[in-house]
Write a protein that holds these residues in place. Structure first.
Motif, PDB file in Angstrom:
ATOM      1  N   ASP A 148       1.093  -1.659  -0.443  1.00 54.54           N
ATOM      2  CA  ASP A 148      -0.306  -0.266   0.238  1.00 54.54           C
ATOM      3  C   ASP A 148       0.998   1.135   0.188  1.00 54.54           C
ATOM      4  O   ASP A 148       1.993   1.128   0.428  1.00 54.54           O
ATOM      5  CB  ASP A 148      -1.196   0.374   1.442  1.00 54.54           C
ATOM      6  CG  ASP A 148      -1.825  -0.688   1.784  1.00 54.54           C
ATOM      7  OD1 ASP A 148      -1.881  -1.326  -0.356  1.00 54.54           O
ATOM      8  OD2 ASP A 148      -2.443  -0.629   1.826  1.00 54.54           O
ATOM      9  N   GLN A 255     -12.052   1.905   4.492  1.00 58.01           N
ATOM     10  CA  GLN A 255     -10.296   1.822   4.613  1.00 58.01           C
ATOM     11  C   GLN A 255      -9.933   3.069   4.240  1.00 58.01           C
ATOM     12  O   GLN A 255     -10.419   3.420   2.647  1.00 58.01           O
ATOM     13  CB  GLN A 255      -9.225   0.895   3.723  1.00 58.01           C
ATOM     14  CG  GLN A 255      -8.308   0.864   4.281  1.00 58.01           C
ATOM     15  CD  GLN A 255      -7.599  -0.829   2.969  1.00 58.01           C
ATOM     16  OE1 GLN A 255      -8.087  -0.664   2.557  1.00 58.01           O
ATOM     17  NE2 GLN A 255      -6.874  -1.673   3.878  1.00 58.01           N
ATOM     18  N   TRP A 273     -14.564  -1.604   0.783  1.00 56.33           N
ATOM     19  CA  TRP A 273     -14.501  -3.436  -0.513  1.00 56.33           C
ATOM     20  C   TRP A 273     -15.342  -3.862   0.053  1.00 56.33           C
ATOM     21  O   TRP A 273     -15.952  -4.876   1.073  1.00 56.33           O
ATOM     22  CB  TRP A 273     -12.853  -4.269  -0.122  1.00 56.33           C
ATOM     23  CG  TRP A 273     -11.750  -2.268   0.000  1.00 56.33           C
ATOM     24  CD1 TRP A 273     -11.133  -2.009   1.216  1.00 56.33           C
ATOM     25  CD2 TRP A 273     -11.077  -1.911  -0.756  1.00 56.33           C
ATOM     26  NE1 TRP A 273     -10.148  -1.598   0.211  1.00 56.33           N
ATOM     27  CE2 TRP A 273     -10.126  -1.151  -0.714  1.00 56.33           C
ATOM     28  CE3 TRP A 273     -11.527  -2.053  -2.788  1.00 56.33           C
ATOM     29  CZ2 TRP A 273      -9.062  -0.900  -1.442  1.00 56.33           C
ATOM     30  CZ3 TRP A 273     -10.888  -1.556  -3.083  1.00 56.33           C
ATOM     31  CH2 TRP A 273     -10.185  -0.930  -3.007  1.00 56.33           C
TER      32      TRP A 273
HETATM   33  C1  GAL Z   1      -5.735  -4.533   1.582  1.00 58.97           C
HETATM   34  C2  GAL Z   1      -4.993  -3.534   0.613  1.00 58.97           C
HETATM   35  C3  GAL Z   1      -5.662  -3.121  -0.870  1.00 58.97           C
HETATM   36  C4  GAL Z   1      -5.398  -4.936  -1.266  1.00 58.97           C
HETATM   37  C5  GAL Z   1      -5.590  -5.534  -0.454  1.00 58.97           C
HETATM   38  C6  GAL Z   1      -5.630  -7.217  -0.542  1.00 58.97           C
HETATM   39  O1  GAL Z   1      -4.868  -4.583   2.889  1.00 58.97           O
HETATM   40  O2  GAL Z   1      -5.204  -2.224   1.613  1.00 58.97           O
HETATM   41  O3  GAL Z   1      -5.361  -1.393  -0.964  1.00 58.97           O
HETATM   42  O4  GAL Z   1      -3.861  -4.744  -1.857  1.00 58.97           O
HETATM   43  O5  GAL Z   1      -5.104  -5.890   0.864  1.00 58.97           O
HETATM   44  O6  GAL Z   1      -6.078  -7.980  -0.433  1.00 58.97           O
END
Ligand code: GAL
Length: 303
Positions: A148, A255, A273
């Motif tokens: 990230d 997030q 997400w």
């Molecule tokens: C999160 C991250 C996202 C993506 C995801 C994949 O921790 O913030 O950008 O990479 O994991 O699992």
């Protein structure tokens, strides 16, 4: 715009700008982010929590509410398996800043293999904010891994930093960019060693540097933490969860991805997400309040 849901552009299509940023160039707002407008991948009929790379989208707006799709300004490269933009790879959290020295718009993003074991940063440049962006390079900044990430430009000094989770997410690094913003000076500061923070968002207010980060639980929401410091070089000090009210321990289901400023007010952008339906992941934009020293973020139903 109802926070936590998908938003529509001026054509009625869902805005595809995940893990993104909103910024202003020449009095216009631009929103860059991951275009995830594809079905989640499947292996042997089993649904995976990933979509193939489609590229980086750009939207523009005069008022932060009506967004016009300027197109995929850095598209996937389906015919070149060696490209970081090959669909089977990962292209996440794109951020763009303008470089006065070269007159270019410079994009960095997290470039990875599908299993996240490559952990690179990739850079692309364009003559205009709406592209087309041309891929320049893929690197491990100062030989550290990059998952990230974000970009932060310190207006006081003009210096810009690629801020990335490194050492398998254990520590956040601030890798200073050179005058072209496409390479590194070799100066690199550590923040939060061993604290496993990701989803970094940085800003500067009244001479102090602030960050908001998430913990490392993949797509699942967790508690945000904010940090503050007088100097980037000393590492910021982690203070507390800035969120208050119902859902505050899971960042209201979101997030962090970026913090932008409008008329001296600061706004936190969140991704909500949906791991099994990533294209329909939602967004929210929440105002950041300050009460004395403390940063406070409360849920609002609308932006
Ligand atoms: C999160 C991250 C996202 C993506 C995801 C994949 O921790 O913030 O950008 O990479 O994991 O699992």
């Amino acid at each position: 715009m109802r926070n936590g849901t998908c938003w529509l552009d001026d054509q009625g299509h869902t805005i595809q700008a995940h893990g993104g940023m909103i910024t202003r160039f020449h009095e216009k707002w631009y929103w860059y982010g991951e275009n995830k407008d594809a079905d989640n991948c499947k292996v042997n009929g089993r649904l995976l929590s990933r979509v193939d790379v489609r590229g980086v989208s750009c939207y523009s707006s005069d008022d932060l509410h009506l967004w016009h799709h300027e197109g995929i300004v850095l598209p996937a490269e389906p015919t070149d398996p060696s490209s970081p933009l090959y669909p089977g790879k990962v292209c996440e959290r794109p951020k763009v800043i303008y470089c006065e020295h070269t007159g270019k718009y410079v994009m960095w993003f997290h470039s990875d293999a599908a299993d996240y074991t490559l952990a690179n940063a990739a850079c692309a440049t364009s003559d205009t904010p709406v592209g087309p962006f041309t891929l320049q390079k893929t690197v491990t900044p100062n030989r550290r891994d990059c998952r990230d990430m974000t970009l932060f430009q310190d207006e006081g000094t003009g210096m810009a930093y690629l801020i990335h989770s490194g050492d398998w997410n254990k520590t956040l690094y601030l890798s200073q960019l050179d005058e072209t913003f496409t390479d590194f000076t070799g100066v690199c500061f550590e923040a939060f060693p061993g604290q496993e923070r990701e989803a970094p968002a940085f800003f500067k207010r009244q001479g102090l540097y602030y960050s908001i980060t998430s913990g490392c639980t993949g797509w699942a929401p967790n508690s945000a933490l904010y940090a503050v410091g007088q100097h980037l070089s000393n590492g910021l000090k982690l203070i507390d969860n800035p969120c208050e009210g119902e859902g505050c321990h899971e960042t209201f289901g979101g997030q962090s991805t970026y913090i932008f400023e409008d008329q001296q007010r600061y706004y936190l952008m969140l991704d909500h997400w949906k791991p099994m339906d990533l294209r329909n992941s939602g967004y929210s934009i929440l105002p950041i309040a300050f009460e004395k020293e403390r940063m406070i973020i409360r849920w609002t139903d609308e932006f």
